[in-house]
Scaffold this active site. Sequence first.
Site: not given
Ligand code: HPA
Length: 279
Positions: A33, A64, A90, A92-93, A120, A218-219, A242, A254
């Site tokens: 990302s 993306h 992903h 989650y998609e 990320a 998540m990847s 973050n 996001h």
């Molecule tokens: N959690 C999960 N996935 C993420 C995060 C997070 O804090 N930051 C970027 N991708």
Amino acid sequence: MADASTFDQVEAAAAAVRSRCGALPQTAIVLGSGLGDFADTLTDAVSIPYEDLPHWPASKVVGHAGRLVVGTVAGGVAGKRVAALAGRAHVYEGHGLERVVFATRVMGRLGVRQIILTNAAGGINTGFAQGALMIIDDHINLMGTNPLVGPNDDRLGPRFPDMTEVYSTRLRALAEAAAKARGVAVTHGVYAALQGPSYETPAEIRYLRTSGADAVGMSTVPEAIAARHMGVEVLGISCITNMAAGILPQPLQHDEVLETARRVRGAFVSLLEGIIERL
Ligand code: HPA
């Protein structure tokens, strides 16, 4: 082709890439990302939108781009061809795990020797700062599933592949050397993968910290498993975009993920160039 096996679909996509990409890449780089810009730094490049490739899953997440760029790395790295994947599928998609690792398998069948997986991630280790780059030393798969579930295709790899060293010691040392030479600060840690798409709760983050995770995302983990299944060497790099939920007194967004990724773009590109130089 609706009933073609995964292997046939992978081969068809690999043939399509081969027919368009010129000299074959030795390394594949999956861009996380907000990190897709690296693809624009390649020269002598062939850019192929994912929708032009048979069976290739589309990714629609903001940040993306959805293209495969095969080119030469800028900055005097002569002759090093790489395949940059801007955009990934992903879990989650709603993609099945087989779709999530499709691109990885195409890269493996194209003959890449190593794959660099970037993402990320949220920082769980409170010693990390937002914007840090973390070399992934190991992972914890908390997605509740595995891309190798189902009948095994021996043409891809063995039924029970070893995962003792998913993230190559050789490539981690090489990344460390590249970071030093380029003056890019890096840290190390364990990446935990969850399905998402909701971010974690503060209690989940405390649980993950106790479990030995330094970052969460998540990847990456499905692709790393599929790559090792095929015997492809793996390097993983997380951009800590973050601090994870509950560490700072603010909600996760996001936009913040994308903004931080953009902020560290220069250091990230320099690190990647330094790594590829040394491969
Ligand atoms: N959690 C999960 N996935 C993420 C995060 C997070 O804090 N930051 C970027 N991708």
